[in-house]
Each structure stands twice: as C-alpha cells, then as structure tokens.
Write a protein that holds these residues in place. Structure first.
Motif, mmCIF file in Angstrom:
data_model
loop_
_atom_site.group_PDB
_atom_site.id
_atom_site.type_symbol
_atom_site.label_atom_id
_atom_site.label_comp_id
_atom_site.label_asym_id
_atom_site.label_seq_id
_atom_site.Cartn_x
_atom_site.Cartn_y
_atom_site.Cartn_z
ATOM 1 N N MET A 65 43.776 44.485 50.268
ATOM 2 C CA MET A 65 42.634 44.484 51.184
ATOM 3 C C MET A 65 41.863 45.793 51.086
ATOM 4 S SD MET A 65 42.314 41.585 52.482
ATOM 5 C CE MET A 65 41.036 41.972 53.694
ATOM 6 N N GLU A 66 42.169 46.559 50.083
ATOM 7 C CA GLU A 66 41.423 47.796 49.854
ATOM 8 C C GLU A 66 40.529 47.602 48.648
ATOM 9 O OE1 GLU A 66 41.483 50.892 51.433
ATOM 10 O OE2 GLU A 66 42.424 49.696 53.004
ATOM 11 N N PRO A 67 39.373 48.230 48.656
ATOM 12 C CA PRO A 67 38.524 48.144 47.461
ATOM 13 C C PRO A 67 39.292 48.605 46.230
ATOM 14 C CG PRO A 67 37.301 49.086 49.263
ATOM 15 C CD PRO A 67 38.725 48.951 49.726
ATOM 16 N N GLU A 68 39.087 47.875 45.145
ATOM 17 C CA GLU A 68 39.830 48.151 43.938
ATOM 18 C C GLU A 68 39.293 49.384 43.214
ATOM 19 O OE1 GLU A 68 39.573 45.251 40.660
ATOM 20 O OE2 GLU A 68 41.739 45.122 40.881
ATOM 21 N N ARG A 69 38.037 49.655 43.399
ATOM 22 C CA ARG A 69 37.420 50.752 42.675
ATOM 23 C C ARG A 69 36.645 51.644 43.629
ATOM 24 N NH1 ARG A 69 34.461 47.790 37.703
ATOM 25 N NH2 ARG A 69 35.890 46.060 37.463
ATOM 26 N N ASP A 70 36.436 52.854 43.187
ATOM 27 C CA ASP A 70 35.572 53.749 43.933
ATOM 28 C C ASP A 70 34.118 53.574 43.535
ATOM 29 O OD1 ASP A 70 37.680 54.873 45.290
ATOM 30 O OD2 ASP A 70 38.029 56.364 43.722
ATOM 31 N N ARG A 71 33.907 53.201 42.288
ATOM 32 C CA ARG A 71 32.554 53.142 41.764
ATOM 33 C C ARG A 71 32.393 51.886 40.932
ATOM 34 N NH1 ARG A 71 29.827 58.050 41.296
ATOM 35 N NH2 ARG A 71 28.601 56.971 39.761
ATOM 36 N N CYS A 72 31.130 51.471 40.792
ATOM 37 C CA CYS A 72 30.865 50.378 39.882
ATOM 38 C C CYS A 72 30.663 50.938 38.476
ATOM 39 C CB CYS A 72 29.659 49.571 40.361
ATOM 40 S SG CYS A 72 28.110 50.484 40.306
ATOM 41 N N CYS A 117 29.726 46.309 52.035
ATOM 42 C CA CYS A 117 29.208 45.125 51.357
ATOM 43 C C CYS A 117 29.235 43.923 52.294
ATOM 44 C CB CYS A 117 30.044 44.847 50.114
ATOM 45 S SG CYS A 117 29.639 43.304 49.303
ATOM 46 N N ARG A 118 28.098 43.246 52.377
ATOM 47 C CA ARG A 118 28.030 42.133 53.326
ATOM 48 C C ARG A 118 28.776 40.906 52.823
ATOM 49 N NH1 ARG A 118 22.167 40.285 51.326
ATOM 50 N NH2 ARG A 118 22.081 42.431 50.622
ATOM 51 N N PHE A 119 29.056 40.879 51.530
ATOM 52 C CA PHE A 119 29.734 39.706 50.979
ATOM 53 C C PHE A 119 31.245 39.782 51.167
ATOM 54 C CE2 PHE A 119 25.722 40.003 48.750
ATOM 55 C CZ PHE A 119 25.257 38.705 48.870
ATOM 56 N N CYS A 120 31.777 40.979 51.186
ATOM 57 C CA CYS A 120 33.231 41.111 51.291
ATOM 58 C C CYS A 120 33.625 41.960 52.495
ATOM 59 C CB CYS A 120 33.792 41.726 50.014
ATOM 60 S SG CYS A 120 33.223 43.406 49.707
ATOM 61 N N ARG A 135 41.754 28.115 48.349
ATOM 62 C CA ARG A 135 41.191 29.438 48.559
ATOM 63 C C ARG A 135 41.738 30.395 47.496
ATOM 64 N NH1 ARG A 135 38.062 31.359 52.545
ATOM 65 N NH2 ARG A 135 38.189 29.464 53.739
ATOM 66 N N VAL A 136 40.849 31.041 46.806
ATOM 67 C CA VAL A 136 41.261 31.983 45.771
ATOM 68 C C VAL A 136 40.781 33.375 46.168
ATOM 69 C CG1 VAL A 136 41.236 30.256 43.936
ATOM 70 C CG2 VAL A 136 39.157 31.587 44.420
ATOM 71 N N GLU A 137 41.384 34.355 45.592
ATOM 72 C CA GLU A 137 40.995 35.727 45.902
ATOM 73 C C GLU A 137 40.490 36.391 44.625
ATOM 74 O OE1 GLU A 137 43.834 38.966 47.346
ATOM 75 O OE2 GLU A 137 42.774 38.258 49.112
ATOM 76 N N GLU A 138 39.283 36.923 44.700
ATOM 77 C CA GLU A 138 38.682 37.530 43.524
ATOM 78 C C GLU A 138 38.072 38.857 43.910
ATOM 79 O OE1 GLU A 138 35.662 34.832 42.317
ATOM 80 O OE2 GLU A 138 37.071 33.468 41.341
ATOM 81 N N PRO A 139 37.965 39.763 42.946
ATOM 82 C CA PRO A 139 37.188 40.975 43.215
ATOM 83 C C PRO A 139 35.750 40.590 43.532
ATOM 84 C CG PRO A 139 38.439 41.195 41.182
ATOM 85 C CD PRO A 139 38.543 39.752 41.608
ATOM 86 N N CYS A 140 35.171 41.263 44.489
ATOM 87 C CA CYS A 140 33.814 40.941 44.895
ATOM 88 C C CYS A 140 32.832 41.309 43.792
ATOM 89 C CB CYS A 140 33.460 41.689 46.173
ATOM 90 S SG CYS A 140 31.781 41.396 46.728
ATOM 91 N N ARG A 141 32.062 40.332 43.341
ATOM 92 C CA ARG A 141 31.110 40.595 42.265
ATOM 93 C C ARG A 141 29.850 41.269 42.774
ATOM 94 N NH1 ARG A 141 32.677 37.219 37.930
ATOM 95 N NH2 ARG A 141 34.339 35.864 38.615
ATOM 96 N N MET A 142 29.596 41.172 44.038
ATOM 97 C CA MET A 142 28.340 41.681 44.566
ATOM 98 C C MET A 142 28.362 43.201 44.728
ATOM 99 S SD MET A 142 26.593 39.051 44.650
ATOM 100 C CE MET A 142 26.958 37.309 44.431
ATOM 101 N N CYS A 143 29.536 43.773 44.757
ATOM 102 C CA CYS A 143 29.634 45.227 44.891
ATOM 103 C C CYS A 143 30.573 45.812 43.850
ATOM 104 C CB CYS A 143 30.100 45.596 46.295
ATOM 105 S SG CYS A 143 31.776 45.021 46.669
ATOM 106 N N ALA A 144 30.921 45.009 42.835
ATOM 107 C CA ALA A 144 31.845 45.432 41.786
ATOM 108 C C ALA A 144 33.176 45.873 42.380
ATOM 109 C CB ALA A 144 31.249 46.533 40.916
ATOM 110 N N THR A 182 33.741 47.538 44.959
ATOM 111 C CA THR A 182 33.763 48.875 45.534
ATOM 112 C C THR A 182 33.753 48.823 47.057
ATOM 113 O OG1 THR A 182 31.343 49.028 45.550
ATOM 114 C CG2 THR A 182 32.476 49.809 43.573
ATOM 115 N N GLY A 183 33.292 47.731 47.607
ATOM 116 C CA GLY A 183 33.181 47.613 49.052
ATOM 117 C C GLY A 183 31.902 48.217 49.604
#
Ligand SMILES: [Zn+2]
Ligand SMILES: [Zn+2]
Length: 73
Positions: free
Chosen positions: A3-10, A25-28, A51-60, A62-63
């Motif tokens: 539940m933590e952003p996977e990356r700091d940056r895109c 990010c409004r999507f995640c 229900r699947v869990e994927e990295p958010c594509r809208m913010c890479a 990063t959150g």
C-alpha cells in the motif's frame, strides 16, 4: 498487500510533480496502486469480475498527481 508507492519518481528526468509532490494521485489516492476489476470467463462461459492489483499507470506508481497525465511507463 503493498500500500506504499513503489517508486519515488516516474521515468521522466525533469518532472515537476515528482520534484514537488503536490496532490496525491486521484486515481490511486496516493498509494501508487490501483485495483481495477478485470473480467474472467470460466469454463461455462460465465464472466465474473476479479479484482486485480496493479501499479498505478496514471502516476507511474509514485502516488503523486501527474497532470497532465503523460506516458509514464
Ligand atoms: Zn513524475
Ligand atoms: Zn496513481
């Protein structure tokens, strides 16, 4: 469950939202993960939604809100 952003940056080297994180990010909701539902068809042809869990594509993942959304992956 991550539940933590996977990356700091895109992937962009000069990225304003990553250098100065503002809105989550409004999507995640800033988690960097989203959980869309994807259709699965079983052997009877019945479609169910899983229900699947994927990295958010809208913010890479990063959150951080990226607006406008850019190709991040
Ligand atoms: Zn960025
Ligand atoms: Zn996101």
């Amino acid at each position: 469950m991550p539940m933590e952003p996977e990356r700091d940056r895109c992937l962009l080297t000069e990225c304003e939202p990553c250098q100065n994180p503002g809105e989550p990010c409004r999507f995640c909701s800033g988690t960097g993960w989203w959980r869309p539902e994807s259709p699965r068809r079983d052997e009877n042809g019945v479609i169910s939604w899983v229900r699947v869990e994927e990295p958010c594509r809208m913010c890479a993942s990063t959150g951080n809100e990226h607006n406008p959304v850019r190709p991040l992956f």
